[in-house]
Design a protein around this motif. Structure first.
Motif: not given
Length: 237
Positions: A111-116, A148-149, A154-158
């Motif tokens: 899931k983290m890779y997908v967000v990246a 903003p998007d 980036l905030r979701a990934h952090r």
């Protein structure tokens, strides 16, 4: 000339008789034959024994010989499992909750890779790059800017890194404390669903307090595992 008694004369006459002379000669010939046979047998045994010493040992038949070693290129590859597989199998036998933890951890990392990947795609779509060289390649230096998007991604990934990395440590230690498998799987499942809902709410801009509730839901099993790990560590001091 001495006088010979009649008994002695008769004995000499019987000894000179043809029958006695023939029997004596036959006995001598038989005794000579026996001596020859004995000497020949001893010589034969000595010659055979010397031949056995000088000649090589007879080879066993092909069915009784050990198979010849195969050359290195013709040998079959080793079918033994690697050490890592053996250790992983022993760990899973020791901790029934470990497979569920490994599954949830792998899914969370995916899931983290997908967000990246989503972050990169949003940068390309919005033309908002963090590095000047990327902006020059895609239109000019004016595209080295924030969006903003992109900042939301980036905030979701952090946020994933702030919560998933502690879970990897707590979940691994908790799995080896011998918890009930059903309770442990419930801990891992709640955390995974909470983090998934948090990411969907963050990237999908869902109405508040959806994201906050998902965050709190995922933190509950982490707090529970942290307390149990701390208790077990303090109990063994």
């Amino acid at each position: 000339m001495e006088h010979m008694s009649p008994g002695t004369d008769a004995h000499q006459q019987r000894a000179r008789s043809p029958d006695n002379v023939g029997s004596r000669q036959g006995f001598n010939r038989a005794r000579g034959a026996v001596v020859v046979v004995v000497v020949w047998g001893g010589a034969s045994r000595l010659s055979l024994r010397g031949w056995a010493v000088l000649s090589p040992a007879p080879r066993p038949p092909a069915c009784c010989r050990p198979p010849a070693p195969l050359p290195a290129h013709a040998r079959a590859p080793c079918r033994c499992p690697p050490l890592s597989c053996v250790l992983l199998g022993l760990a899973m036998d020791t901790s029934p909750a470990l497979p569920a933890f490994l599954l949830c951890s792998a899914l969370l990392l995916i899931k983290m890779y997908v967000v990246a990947v989503i972050t990169g795609q949003v940068r390309l779509r919005k033309k908002a790059f963090a590095n000047p060289e990327d902006a020059l390649r895609h239109g000019g230096p004016q595209y080295c800017r924030s969006d903003p998007d992109v900042e939301r991604c980036l905030r979701a990934h952090r946020n994933d890194m702030e919560t998933i990395y502690p879970f990897l440590f707590l979940g691994l230690v908790y799995s080896f404390l011998g918890p009930d498998p059903v309770v442990a799987r419930l801990h891992f499942l709640i955390f995974f669903l909470g983090r998934l809902a948090h990411t969907v709410a963050y990237l999908g801009k869902l109405r508040a307090p959806t994201r906050s509730l998902a965050y709190v839901l995922a933190q509950l099993p982490c707090a529970s595992m942290a307390l149990q790990v701390a208790w077990e560590a303090a109990r063994h001091l």
